[in-house]
Scaffold this motif. Structure first.
Motif, PDB file in Angstrom:
ATOM      1  N   LEU A 123       0.829  -1.198   0.000  1.00  0.00           N
ATOM      2  CA  LEU A 123       0.000   0.000   0.000  1.00  0.00           C
ATOM      3  C   LEU A 123       0.866   1.251   0.000  1.00  0.00           C
ATOM      4  O   LEU A 123       0.629   2.186  -0.764  1.00  0.00           O
ATOM      5  N   GLU A 124       1.864   1.235   0.843  1.00  0.00           N
ATOM      6  CA  GLU A 124       2.709   2.417   0.954  1.00  0.00           C
ATOM      7  C   GLU A 124       3.435   2.696  -0.357  1.00  0.00           C
ATOM      8  O   GLU A 124       3.487   3.832  -0.833  1.00  0.00           O
ATOM      9  N   VAL A 125       3.981   1.645  -0.938  1.00  0.00           N
ATOM     10  CA  VAL A 125       4.716   1.804  -2.189  1.00  0.00           C
ATOM     11  C   VAL A 125       3.794   2.328  -3.289  1.00  0.00           C
ATOM     12  O   VAL A 125       4.148   3.229  -4.055  1.00  0.00           O
ATOM     13  N   LEU A 126       2.600   1.778  -3.353  1.00  0.00           N
ATOM     14  CA  LEU A 126       1.687   2.189  -4.415  1.00  0.00           C
ATOM     15  C   LEU A 126       1.259   3.644  -4.236  1.00  0.00           C
ATOM     16  O   LEU A 126       1.201   4.403  -5.205  1.00  0.00           O
ATOM     17  N   LEU A 127       0.966   4.008  -3.003  1.00  0.00           N
ATOM     18  CA  LEU A 127       0.599   5.399  -2.753  1.00  0.00           C
ATOM     19  C   LEU A 127       1.732   6.327  -3.162  1.00  0.00           C
ATOM     20  O   LEU A 127       1.524   7.351  -3.797  1.00  0.00           O
ATOM     21  N   ARG A 128       2.937   5.939  -2.766  1.00  0.00           N
ATOM     22  CA  ARG A 128       4.095   6.763  -3.083  1.00  0.00           C
ATOM     23  C   ARG A 128       4.276   6.853  -4.598  1.00  0.00           C
ATOM     24  O   ARG A 128       4.573   7.920  -5.135  1.00  0.00           O
ATOM     25  N   LEU A 129       4.071   5.748  -5.271  1.00  0.00           N
ATOM     26  CA  LEU A 129       4.206   5.751  -6.731  1.00  0.00           C
ATOM     27  C   LEU A 129       3.218   6.716  -7.358  1.00  0.00           C
ATOM     28  O   LEU A 129       3.553   7.483  -8.265  1.00  0.00           O
TER      29      LEU A 129
ATOM     30  N   GLY B 116      13.590   7.492  -4.095  1.00  0.00           N
ATOM     31  CA  GLY B 116      14.692   7.506  -3.138  1.00  0.00           C
ATOM     32  C   GLY B 116      14.982   6.130  -2.603  1.00  0.00           C
ATOM     33  O   GLY B 116      15.087   5.174  -3.379  1.00  0.00           O
ATOM     34  N   SER B 117      15.055   6.028  -1.315  1.00  0.00           N
ATOM     35  CA  SER B 117      15.447   4.744  -0.716  1.00  0.00           C
ATOM     36  C   SER B 117      14.377   3.679  -0.911  1.00  0.00           C
ATOM     37  O   SER B 117      14.629   2.492  -0.749  1.00  0.00           O
ATOM     38  N   ARG B 118      13.181   4.102  -1.257  1.00  0.00           N
ATOM     39  CA  ARG B 118      12.109   3.112  -1.421  1.00  0.00           C
ATOM     40  C   ARG B 118      12.107   2.449  -2.802  1.00  0.00           C
ATOM     41  O   ARG B 118      11.251   1.620  -3.093  1.00  0.00           O
ATOM     42  N   ALA B 119      13.030   2.838  -3.634  1.00  0.00           N
ATOM     43  CA  ALA B 119      13.048   2.301  -4.995  1.00  0.00           C
ATOM     44  C   ALA B 119      13.170   0.774  -4.989  1.00  0.00           C
ATOM     45  O   ALA B 119      12.466   0.078  -5.726  1.00  0.00           O
ATOM     46  N   GLU B 120      14.019   0.277  -4.119  1.00  0.00           N
ATOM     47  CA  GLU B 120      14.201  -1.177  -4.015  1.00  0.00           C
ATOM     48  C   GLU B 120      12.895  -1.849  -3.607  1.00  0.00           C
ATOM     49  O   GLU B 120      12.457  -2.822  -4.207  1.00  0.00           O
TER      50      GLU B 120
END
Lengths: 140, 140
Positions: A123-129, B116-120
């Motif tokens: 969820l976090e990654v998708l929101l950030r994307l 940033g660091s979340r790319a991985e």
DNA sequence: CCCACATGGTGCGATCTCGCAGTACATCTG
DNA sequence: CAGATGTACTGCGAGATCGCACCATGTGGG
């Protein structure tokens, strides 16, 4: 592997999964998502909807016409701007959305289960994307 | 918020971003992705391609016809199955892909930077999502 | 207050997507 | 080695997407 390319691959798979699962409800995956946006806001203008969907105005115009023909949506005058109008899901439209939702729920659960501990991350990654992509789209 | 719904939102934004960015190259976002798949394998059958794209056979058939008409793709007989054939990107098709890639690269970089660091994490989550969704699609 | 310009929506037409039905070849069964 | 059944692909046609050109209304400057 590239993030944007992966987004695309995941989206294709997801779309196919949803189209199959929702078929009995008479809604496509896209339509279910749009109805979800519509049901989140009591009322919305075409332009606002277009922003949510990242879709061109013309496409949204077609959507409204189609959904209206199904009796799932109505147009109300927009008191703030006479060129525009406000879109509202009808009770029938809500019912259709709920019916599709019943077919959608098991998938939602299944996905959450299979993601396991990574569900939160996802969820976090998708929101950030979404934030990142919209940021770039917005112009910088 | 639901992961599948977010996938959809992110995909719409991404598609719009890519369509705008790649427009000068004459390829759409979808087409760029497909050309990417094609250039990853020296040769591929329509059915294999359909699996990658999670698209119906008919759609893939149209793609091939279109790309062939552009001179971007050729059909070669499939020695293993005479009903089928193998699709290969022509040098011209590769050039088109590279040209689009040049427009794509800055976005790729920009996205990576902003993640940033979340790319991985993003890559891992997306890969996992694809696995999960495909698993469900495959039947359990 | 008027005019120039910006913004919200839509008709139309070109192009895409994809289900259905059909053909050609492959494979499996006995 | 038939005959039955399954799989790879495509023509066609219905419906969907979306750019272009256009009209109606809003807004900011002088």
């Amino acid at each position: 592997m590239d993030a944007l390319f992966l987004v695309w691959l995941v989206a294709r798979s997801t779309e196919d999964l949803l189209d199959s699962a929702l078929a009995p409800s008479g809604l496509t995956g896209d339509e279910y998502a749009i109805y979800s946006v519509l049901s989140a806001a009591p009322t919305i203008t075409p332009t606002e909807l277009a922003r949510w969907l990242a879709a061109p105005a013309t496409t949204v115009s077609s959507y409204v016409k189609r959904f209206e023909a199904r009796g799932h949506v109505t147009r109300e005058p927009n008191p703030d701007d006479r060129r525009s109008y406000r879109i509202r899901l009808t009770p029938k439209g809500r019912r259709a959305h709920r019916a599709a939702g019943a077919l959608f729920a098991p998938l939602r659960t299944e996905v959450a289960e299979r993601l396991g501990s990574r569900a939160e991350d996802a969820l976090e990654v998708l929101l950030r994307l979404r934030t990142v992509v919209d940021g770039i789209r917005a112009g910088a």
